[in-house]
Design a protein around this motif. Structure first.
Motif, PDB file in Angstrom:
ATOM      1  N   ASN A 128       0.830  -1.203   0.000  1.00  0.00           N
ATOM      2  CA  ASN A 128       0.000   0.000   0.000  1.00  0.00           C
ATOM      3  C   ASN A 128       0.872   1.264   0.000  1.00  0.00           C
ATOM      4  OD1 ASN A 128      -1.747   2.075   0.587  1.00  0.00           O
ATOM      5  ND2 ASN A 128      -2.529   1.209   2.491  1.00  0.00           N
ATOM      6  N   ALA A 131       0.677   3.296   3.178  1.00  0.00           N
ATOM      7  CA  ALA A 131       0.718   2.472   4.400  1.00  0.00           C
ATOM      8  C   ALA A 131       1.209   3.263   5.618  1.00  0.00           C
ATOM      9  CB  ALA A 131       1.632   1.275   4.172  1.00  0.00           C
ATOM     10  N   LYS A 168      -3.949  -7.795   9.694  1.00  0.00           N
ATOM     11  CA  LYS A 168      -3.789  -7.086   8.412  1.00  0.00           C
ATOM     12  C   LYS A 168      -3.405  -8.051   7.300  1.00  0.00           C
ATOM     13  CE  LYS A 168      -4.397  -3.050  10.271  1.00  0.00           C
ATOM     14  NZ  LYS A 168      -5.478  -2.146   9.916  1.00  0.00           N
ATOM     15  N   ASP A 172      -2.089  -4.208   2.980  1.00  0.00           N
ATOM     16  CA  ASP A 172      -2.343  -3.055   3.865  1.00  0.00           C
ATOM     17  C   ASP A 172      -1.067  -2.303   4.204  1.00  0.00           C
ATOM     18  OD1 ASP A 172      -5.111  -3.537   4.191  1.00  0.00           O
ATOM     19  OD2 ASP A 172      -4.667  -5.122   5.644  1.00  0.00           O
ATOM     20  N   ILE A 173       0.059  -3.014   4.129  1.00  0.00           N
ATOM     21  CA  ILE A 173       1.306  -2.397   4.546  1.00  0.00           C
ATOM     22  C   ILE A 173       2.250  -2.334   3.332  1.00  0.00           C
ATOM     23  CG2 ILE A 173       1.168  -2.928   7.014  1.00  0.00           C
ATOM     24  CD1 ILE A 173       3.180  -5.157   5.117  1.00  0.00           C
ATOM     25  N   TYR A 174       3.462  -1.818   3.503  1.00  0.00           N
ATOM     26  CA  TYR A 174       4.408  -1.784   2.385  1.00  0.00           C
ATOM     27  C   TYR A 174       5.667  -2.547   2.793  1.00  0.00           C
ATOM     28  CZ  TYR A 174       6.625  -0.131  -1.877  1.00  0.00           C
ATOM     29  OH  TYR A 174       7.220  -0.078  -3.130  1.00  0.00           O
ATOM     30  N   PRO A 210       5.371   6.483   6.100  1.00  0.00           N
ATOM     31  CA  PRO A 210       4.782   5.617   7.144  1.00  0.00           C
ATOM     32  C   PRO A 210       4.941   6.266   8.513  1.00  0.00           C
ATOM     33  CG  PRO A 210       6.981   4.832   6.601  1.00  0.00           C
ATOM     34  CD  PRO A 210       6.688   5.980   5.661  1.00  0.00           C
TER      35      PRO A 210
END
Ligand code: URA
Length: 287
Positions: A128, A131, A168, A172-174, A210
């Protein structure tokens, strides 16, 4: 993060969209589509944004009366001077996704260090662009080199489970690495390789913005924090990075596969991350 900004600033979405339009036009022009993007078109786009932002700073949206048709062709009173060249105009914002495309294009078919010689694929990063949380590993292994995506091998599967235990998905995260090409035999990247690739990781972090970066293992932790203490000492507490970003070092999933006793420590670190981000902590516990 962009979503949050758009909730508090109704103009943020417009600025981002205009930034993306400008970005798309510039890219089309760079690829030879001259007719689609004259200087005049770009300047008009930027001038439109400047006028809009001038109105924004003068009055809140709901107090701006609709413009009568006659006023659209005839300016009355003081009008802001038209900037002499497009370089005088403020640059519209770009979305994180666009900035990541740009960074990937700048990286190109990289030959900046010796790792290029044996790589199959550059492993840029995935997830993302907006994120709140980024995971940063050391460098691609054989599976990642094959597939062009970070953390897809055995260690990657454990990282995916760790992310799922946080409630998650990978999307959703990077996820990125310090070096984008596989060090032969999975050795640690050398200082010159980190120096060549580091600026691209730094730009990825700036683009994504982030709140927290979770560094996985020694190489990623020392590359970001510049500290030489081992992961056992550094993990489990937040360390300040630039721009208010916090770094939480934790064990690399490849190490956790060899030393599963330390999984509870890593889970502890991730719970601290969730708490800091205001994410609920799922009941089912460590992966
Ligand atoms: N180990 C890493 O540090 N990164 C990967 O992408 C895979 C394994």
């Amino acid at each position: 993060m962009a979503d949050e900004a758009e909730h508090t600033d109704p103009f943020a979405a417009l600025r981002t969209v205009l930034g993306d339009v400008e970005f798309a036009l510039e890219r089309m022009r760079a690829r030879g589509a001259e007719a689609s993007c004259s200087d005049a078109a770009l300047e008009a786009l930027r001038r439109g944004l400047t006028d809009f932002l001038t109105i924004e700073s003068a009055a809140p949206l709901e107090t701006i009366a609709p413009v009568a048709p006659s006023e659209t062709t005839e300016h009355v009173g003081e009008v802001a001077p038209v900037p002499k060249s497009s370089s005088d105009l403020p640059k519209p914002e770009r979305s994180a996704a666009r900035m990541l495309v740009e960074i990937r294009e700048d990286l190109g078919d990289c030959t900046r260090c010796k790792l290029h010689a044996e790589r199959k694929n550059i492993v840029f990063g995935v997830g993302n662009p907006d994120a709140e949380l980024m995971f940063v590993g050391e460098g691609p292994g054989a599976d990642e080199d094959e597939q062009g995506e970070p953390f897809v091998g055995r260690a990657g599967q454990l990282l995916t489970k760790m992310i799922q235990a946080m409630g998650k998905q990978r999307s959703d995260i990077y996820i990125a690495n310090v070096v984008k090409c596989r060090p032969p035999g999975n050795r640690a990247p050398t200082p010159d390789e980190v120096a060549a690739c580091g600026p691209f990781l730094r730009r990825q972090i700036e683009a994504i913005g982030p709140k927290i970066i979770c560094t996985l293992g020694n190489a990623a932790t020392s590359a970001l924090l510049g500290k030489n203490e081992g992961i056992t000492k550094l993990r489990g507490t937040f360390h300040p990075f630039e721009g208010g970003v916090l770094v939480m070092p934790t064990y690399h999933p490849a190490y956790l596969l060899r030393s599963p006793d330390h999984k509870k420590d890593a889970w502890n670190d991730l719970q601290q991350v969730m708490t800091e981000l205001g994410w609920p902590i799922p009941k089912r516990g460590a992966p």
